[in-house]
Design a protein around this motif. Sequence first.
Motif, PDB file in Angstrom:
ATOM      1  N   ASN A   1      -3.708  -1.690 -14.590  1.00 41.76           N
ATOM      2  CA  ASN A   1      -2.692  -0.660 -14.836  1.00 41.76           C
ATOM      3  C   ASN A   1      -2.588   0.140 -13.750  1.00 41.76           C
ATOM      4  O   ASN A   1      -3.781   0.622 -13.382  1.00 41.76           O
ATOM      5  N   ASN A   2      -1.461   0.534 -13.366  1.00 44.35           N
ATOM      6  CA  ASN A   2      -1.375   1.863 -12.617  1.00 44.35           C
ATOM      7  C   ASN A   2      -1.162   3.162 -13.477  1.00 44.35           C
ATOM      8  O   ASN A   2      -1.055   2.968 -14.767  1.00 44.35           O
TER       9      ASN A   2
ATOM     10  N   LYS B   1       7.295   3.865  -0.355  1.00 45.80           N
ATOM     11  CA  LYS B   1       7.777   5.164  -0.388  1.00 45.80           C
ATOM     12  C   LYS B   1       9.433   4.784  -0.793  1.00 45.80           C
ATOM     13  O   LYS B   1       9.888   5.734  -1.444  1.00 45.80           O
ATOM     14  N   LEU B   2       9.860   3.755  -0.697  1.00 50.57           N
ATOM     15  CA  LEU B   2      11.380   3.499  -0.888  1.00 50.57           C
ATOM     16  C   LEU B   2      11.543   3.218  -2.410  1.00 50.57           C
ATOM     17  O   LEU B   2      12.535   3.637  -3.218  1.00 50.57           O
TER      18      LEU B   2
ATOM     19  N   LYS C   1       0.831  -1.247   0.054  1.00 52.63           N
ATOM     20  CA  LYS C   1      -0.027  -0.035  -0.211  1.00 52.63           C
ATOM     21  C   LYS C   1       0.900   1.263   0.099  1.00 52.63           C
ATOM     22  O   LYS C   1       1.920   1.246   0.505  1.00 52.63           O
ATOM     23  N   PRO C   2       0.279   2.346  -0.342  1.00 54.91           N
ATOM     24  CA  PRO C   2       0.856   3.675  -0.635  1.00 54.91           C
ATOM     25  C   PRO C   2       1.684   4.044   0.761  1.00 54.91           C
ATOM     26  O   PRO C   2       2.580   5.051   0.631  1.00 54.91           O
ATOM     27  N   ASP C   3       1.159   3.619   1.912  1.00 60.34           N
ATOM     28  CA  ASP C   3       1.840   4.385   3.296  1.00 60.34           C
ATOM     29  C   ASP C   3       2.568   3.419   3.774  1.00 60.34           C
ATOM     30  O   ASP C   3       3.367   3.601   4.804  1.00 60.34           O
TER      31      ASP C   3
ATOM     32  N   MET D   1       5.209  -1.999  -7.750  1.00 58.72           N
ATOM     33  CA  MET D   1       5.136  -1.694  -9.286  1.00 58.72           C
ATOM     34  C   MET D   1       4.785  -0.125  -9.621  1.00 58.72           C
ATOM     35  O   MET D   1       5.190   0.613 -10.429  1.00 58.72           O
ATOM     36  N   GLU D   2       3.562   0.123  -8.987  1.00 61.09           N
ATOM     37  CA  GLU D   2       2.930   1.263  -9.165  1.00 61.09           C
ATOM     38  C   GLU D   2       3.997   2.521  -8.648  1.00 61.09           C
ATOM     39  O   GLU D   2       4.399   3.602  -9.307  1.00 61.09           O
ATOM     40  N   ALA D   3       4.759   2.146  -7.415  1.00 65.72           N
ATOM     41  CA  ALA D   3       5.504   3.168  -6.902  1.00 65.72           C
ATOM     42  C   ALA D   3       6.893   3.397  -7.827  1.00 65.72           C
ATOM     43  O   ALA D   3       7.109   4.309  -7.860  1.00 65.72           O
ATOM     44  N   GLY D   4       7.254   2.329  -8.347  1.00 67.65           N
ATOM     45  CA  GLY D   4       8.532   2.381  -9.425  1.00 67.65           C
ATOM     46  C   GLY D   4       7.872   3.303 -10.548  1.00 67.65           C
ATOM     47  O   GLY D   4       8.862   4.083 -10.766  1.00 67.65           O
ATOM     48  N   ASN D   5       6.827   3.192 -11.071  1.00 67.40           N
ATOM     49  CA  ASN D   5       6.568   3.792 -12.222  1.00 67.40           C
ATOM     50  C   ASN D   5       6.044   5.327 -11.660  1.00 67.40           C
ATOM     51  O   ASN D   5       6.418   6.283 -12.487  1.00 67.40           O
ATOM     52  N   LYS D   6       5.656   5.436 -10.645  1.00 66.32           N
ATOM     53  CA  LYS D   6       5.397   6.909  -9.988  1.00 66.32           C
ATOM     54  C   LYS D   6       6.741   7.793  -9.954  1.00 66.32           C
ATOM     55  O   LYS D   6       6.754   8.772 -10.235  1.00 66.32           O
TER      56      LYS D   6
END
Length: 241
Positions: free
Chosen positions: A118-119, A66-67, A59-61, A91-96
Amino acid sequence: MSENKPTTQAHPHMKEWSQELKGQNSWTMFKVISEFVEGFETLNVIGPCVSIFGSARTKPDNNYYKLAIDIARRLTIEGYGVITGGGPGIMEAGNKGATLYGGKSVGLNISLPFEQNNNPYIDNDKNLHFRYFFIRKVMFVKYAQAFVALPGGFGTIDEVFEVLTLIQTKKINKVPVILVGTKYWSGLKEWMFEVMQEQEHNISPGDLDLLPLTDDPEEVIKIINDFYGHTNKLKPNFELL
Protein backbone atom coordinates in the motif's frame (compact mmCIF):
# COMPACT_ATOMS: atom_id res chain seq x y z
CA MET A 1 -13.35 -46.13 -50.64
CA SER A 2 -14.44 -45.87 -47.05
CA GLU A 3 -14.04 -42.58 -45.23
CA ASN A 4 -11.78 -42.37 -42.21
CA LYS A 5 -13.99 -41.82 -39.20
CA PRO A 6 -12.73 -40.21 -36.00
CA THR A 7 -12.27 -42.66 -33.19
CA THR A 8 -13.85 -42.13 -29.78
CA GLN A 9 -11.08 -43.98 -28.00
CA ALA A 10 -8.87 -41.82 -25.82
CA HIS A 11 -5.34 -41.23 -27.04
CA PRO A 12 -2.98 -43.38 -24.95
CA HIS A 13 -0.59 -40.47 -24.31
CA MET A 14 -3.06 -37.81 -23.16
CA LYS A 15 -1.73 -35.56 -20.43
CA GLU A 16 -3.13 -35.87 -16.90
CA TRP A 17 -3.11 -33.73 -13.77
CA SER A 18 -0.26 -34.55 -11.43
CA GLN A 19 -2.73 -34.94 -8.58
CA GLU A 20 -6.46 -35.29 -8.11
CA LEU A 21 -8.20 -31.90 -8.06
CA LYS A 22 -9.87 -31.19 -4.75
CA GLY A 23 -13.36 -29.92 -4.12
CA GLN A 24 -11.85 -26.80 -2.55
CA ASN A 25 -11.45 -25.36 -6.06
CA SER A 26 -15.22 -25.05 -6.23
CA TRP A 27 -15.29 -23.19 -2.91
CA THR A 28 -13.01 -20.57 -4.45
CA MET A 29 -16.12 -19.13 -6.09
CA PHE A 30 -17.27 -17.82 -2.71
CA LYS A 31 -14.02 -15.88 -2.35
CA VAL A 32 -14.53 -14.50 -5.85
CA ILE A 33 -18.09 -13.42 -5.08
CA SER A 34 -17.04 -11.74 -1.83
CA GLU A 35 -14.39 -9.68 -3.64
CA PHE A 36 -16.88 -8.58 -6.29
CA VAL A 37 -19.41 -7.56 -3.63
CA GLU A 38 -16.86 -5.57 -1.62
CA GLY A 39 -15.57 -3.83 -4.74
CA PHE A 40 -19.01 -2.88 -6.04
CA GLU A 41 -20.28 -1.66 -2.68
CA THR A 42 -17.23 0.55 -2.17
CA LEU A 43 -16.85 1.98 -5.68
CA ASN A 44 -20.56 2.47 -6.41
CA VAL A 45 -20.69 5.40 -3.99
CA ILE A 46 -17.43 7.11 -4.95
CA GLY A 47 -18.62 8.64 -8.21
CA PRO A 48 -16.89 9.07 -11.59
CA CYS A 49 -13.15 8.39 -11.57
CA VAL A 50 -10.16 8.17 -13.89
CA SER A 51 -7.82 5.17 -13.69
CA ILE A 52 -4.09 5.92 -13.79
CA PHE A 53 -1.76 3.10 -14.83
CA GLY A 54 2.04 2.98 -14.63
CA SER A 55 5.08 1.25 -13.22
CA ALA A 56 5.52 0.35 -9.55
CA ARG A 57 9.27 0.86 -10.03
CA THR A 58 9.21 4.59 -10.86
CA LYS A 59 11.01 6.64 -8.19
CA PRO A 60 9.81 9.98 -6.76
CA ASP A 61 12.64 11.89 -8.47
CA ASN A 62 11.56 10.61 -11.89
CA ASN A 63 9.84 13.11 -14.19
CA TYR A 64 7.01 10.66 -14.88
CA TYR A 65 6.30 10.41 -11.14
CA LYS A 66 6.01 14.19 -10.98
CA LEU A 67 3.86 14.19 -14.12
CA ALA A 68 1.46 11.65 -12.57
CA ILE A 69 1.05 13.89 -9.51
CA ASP A 70 0.20 16.84 -11.74
CA ILE A 71 -2.28 14.85 -13.82
CA ALA A 72 -4.02 13.59 -10.68
CA ARG A 73 -4.14 17.15 -9.33
CA ARG A 74 -5.81 18.37 -12.51
CA LEU A 75 -8.28 15.48 -12.51
CA THR A 76 -9.22 16.38 -8.94
CA ILE A 77 -9.86 19.98 -9.94
CA GLU A 78 -12.15 18.69 -12.71
CA GLY A 79 -14.12 16.69 -10.14
CA TYR A 80 -12.89 13.17 -10.85
CA GLY A 81 -11.72 10.62 -8.33
CA VAL A 82 -8.42 8.88 -9.05
CA ILE A 83 -8.09 5.09 -9.17
CA THR A 84 -4.68 3.39 -9.13
CA GLY A 85 -3.38 -0.06 -8.38
CA GLY A 86 -2.56 1.12 -4.86
CA GLY A 87 1.14 0.36 -4.96
CA PRO A 88 4.35 2.43 -5.21
CA GLY A 89 5.75 4.26 -8.22
CA ILE A 90 3.32 5.85 -10.66
CA MET A 91 0.43 4.45 -8.62
CA GLU A 92 1.65 6.24 -5.52
CA ALA A 93 2.08 9.45 -7.50
CA GLY A 94 -1.49 9.27 -8.78
CA ASN A 95 -2.90 8.77 -5.29
CA LYS A 96 -0.62 11.47 -3.93
CA GLY A 97 -1.80 14.04 -6.47
CA ALA A 98 -5.42 13.32 -5.59
CA THR A 99 -4.91 13.36 -1.82
CA LEU A 100 -2.81 16.52 -1.66
CA TYR A 101 -5.50 18.46 -3.50
CA GLY A 102 -8.51 17.11 -1.63
CA GLY A 103 -9.67 14.57 -4.20
CA LYS A 104 -10.97 11.03 -3.88
CA SER A 105 -8.04 8.62 -3.86
CA VAL A 106 -8.78 4.93 -4.56
CA GLY A 107 -6.30 2.04 -4.35
CA LEU A 108 -7.00 -1.37 -5.87
CA ASN A 109 -4.28 -3.48 -4.31
CA ILE A 110 -3.33 -6.97 -5.45
CA SER A 111 -1.50 -9.66 -3.49
CA LEU A 112 1.90 -10.17 -5.17
CA PRO A 113 5.17 -11.79 -4.06
CA PHE A 114 7.07 -8.55 -4.78
CA GLU A 115 6.64 -4.86 -5.66
CA GLN A 116 3.13 -4.46 -4.26
CA ASN A 117 2.45 -2.72 -0.96
CA ASN A 118 0.00 0.00 0.00
CA ASN A 119 1.12 3.52 -0.65
CA PRO A 120 0.21 6.03 2.09
CA TYR A 121 -1.92 8.32 -0.10
CA ILE A 122 -5.04 6.16 -0.43
CA ASP A 123 -8.22 7.17 1.41
CA ASN A 124 -8.78 4.73 4.28
CA ASP A 125 -12.31 3.89 3.14
CA LYS A 126 -11.20 3.41 -0.49
CA ASN A 127 -8.33 0.99 0.04
CA LEU A 128 -9.32 -2.35 -1.47
CA HIS A 129 -7.36 -5.60 -1.50
CA PHE A 130 -7.81 -8.32 -4.13
CA ARG A 131 -6.58 -11.87 -4.50
CA TYR A 132 -7.61 -12.16 -8.13
CA PHE A 133 -6.40 -10.01 -11.02
CA PHE A 134 -9.56 -10.44 -13.07
CA ILE A 135 -11.77 -8.96 -10.33
CA ARG A 136 -9.37 -6.05 -9.88
CA LYS A 137 -9.51 -5.39 -13.62
CA VAL A 138 -13.30 -5.22 -13.54
CA MET A 139 -13.07 -2.53 -10.85
CA PHE A 140 -10.48 -0.57 -12.83
CA VAL A 141 -12.71 -0.56 -15.90
CA LYS A 142 -16.27 -0.28 -14.62
CA TYR A 143 -15.88 2.96 -12.67
CA ALA A 144 -13.38 4.86 -14.84
CA GLN A 145 -14.51 7.56 -17.25
CA ALA A 146 -11.03 7.61 -18.78
CA PHE A 147 -7.71 5.79 -18.57
CA VAL A 148 -4.30 7.44 -18.36
CA ALA A 149 -1.24 5.24 -18.90
CA LEU A 150 2.20 6.47 -17.97
CA PRO A 151 5.32 4.38 -18.63
CA GLY A 152 5.12 0.91 -17.15
CA GLY A 153 5.89 -2.74 -17.72
CA PHE A 154 3.89 -5.81 -18.65
CA GLY A 155 1.10 -4.99 -16.21
CA THR A 156 0.59 -1.50 -17.61
CA ILE A 157 0.59 -2.74 -21.20
CA ASP A 158 -1.82 -5.53 -20.26
CA GLU A 159 -4.23 -3.02 -18.71
CA VAL A 160 -4.09 -0.68 -21.72
CA PHE A 161 -4.66 -3.42 -24.28
CA GLU A 162 -7.45 -4.99 -22.25
CA VAL A 163 -9.30 -1.67 -22.18
CA LEU A 164 -8.75 -1.19 -25.93
CA THR A 165 -10.05 -4.70 -26.60
CA LEU A 166 -13.18 -4.09 -24.53
CA ILE A 167 -13.85 -0.85 -26.39
CA GLN A 168 -13.14 -2.35 -29.80
CA THR A 169 -15.50 -5.28 -29.12
CA LYS A 170 -18.13 -2.91 -27.64
CA LYS A 171 -18.11 -4.65 -24.27
CA ILE A 172 -17.69 -1.27 -22.61
CA ASN A 173 -18.50 2.28 -23.65
CA LYS A 174 -15.99 4.15 -25.77
CA VAL A 175 -13.88 6.20 -23.34
CA PRO A 176 -10.59 8.09 -23.62
CA VAL A 177 -7.45 5.93 -23.27
CA ILE A 178 -4.50 8.32 -23.11
CA LEU A 179 -0.82 7.41 -23.30
CA VAL A 180 1.42 9.86 -21.43
CA GLY A 181 5.10 9.86 -22.42
CA THR A 182 5.78 10.30 -26.13
CA LYS A 183 9.39 9.13 -25.86
CA TYR A 184 8.28 5.95 -24.10
CA TRP A 185 5.17 5.04 -26.11
CA SER A 186 5.78 6.37 -29.63
CA GLY A 187 7.69 3.28 -30.80
CA LEU A 188 4.81 1.04 -29.75
CA LYS A 189 2.28 3.19 -31.58
CA GLU A 190 4.43 3.22 -34.71
CA TRP A 191 4.67 -0.59 -34.63
CA MET A 192 0.91 -0.89 -34.14
CA PHE A 193 0.32 1.33 -37.17
CA GLU A 194 3.01 -0.02 -39.48
CA VAL A 195 2.75 -3.73 -38.63
CA MET A 196 -0.60 -4.45 -36.99
CA GLN A 197 -2.61 -2.12 -39.24
CA GLU A 198 -0.80 -1.50 -42.53
CA GLN A 199 1.21 -4.71 -42.94
CA GLU A 200 -0.94 -7.42 -41.38
CA HIS A 201 -4.36 -5.69 -41.26
CA ASN A 202 -5.03 -7.07 -37.78
CA ILE A 203 -6.62 -3.83 -36.61
CA SER A 204 -8.87 -1.47 -38.53
CA PRO A 205 -8.08 2.05 -39.72
CA GLY A 206 -9.23 4.34 -36.94
CA ASP A 207 -8.57 1.90 -34.10
CA LEU A 208 -5.45 3.85 -33.13
CA ASP A 209 -7.57 6.97 -32.81
CA LEU A 210 -8.61 5.40 -29.49
CA LEU A 211 -5.07 5.94 -28.21
CA PRO A 212 -3.91 9.59 -28.16
CA LEU A 213 -0.35 10.30 -27.06
CA THR A 214 0.85 13.36 -25.11
CA ASP A 215 3.30 14.71 -22.54
CA ASP A 216 1.06 17.55 -21.36
CA PRO A 217 -1.27 17.24 -18.33
CA GLU A 218 -3.45 19.99 -19.79
CA GLU A 219 -3.84 17.98 -22.99
CA VAL A 220 -4.94 14.99 -20.91
CA ILE A 221 -7.68 17.11 -19.32
CA LYS A 222 -8.67 18.62 -22.68
CA ILE A 223 -9.09 15.17 -24.26
CA ILE A 224 -11.35 14.07 -21.41
CA ASN A 225 -13.36 17.31 -21.31
CA ASP A 226 -13.79 17.40 -25.09
CA PHE A 227 -15.08 13.82 -24.96
CA TYR A 228 -17.70 14.45 -22.26
CA GLY A 229 -18.50 18.11 -22.84
CA HIS A 230 -19.82 20.02 -19.85
CA THR A 231 -22.06 17.33 -18.37
CA ASN A 232 -21.78 16.35 -14.72
CA LYS A 233 -24.01 13.31 -15.21
CA LEU A 234 -21.89 10.29 -16.01
CA LYS A 235 -22.45 6.55 -15.69
CA PRO A 236 -20.33 3.43 -15.21
CA ASN A 237 -18.88 1.79 -18.30
CA PHE A 238 -21.12 -1.26 -18.23
CA GLU A 239 -23.96 -2.84 -16.32
CA LEU A 240 -23.81 -6.42 -15.09
CA LEU A 241 -27.32 -7.67 -15.85
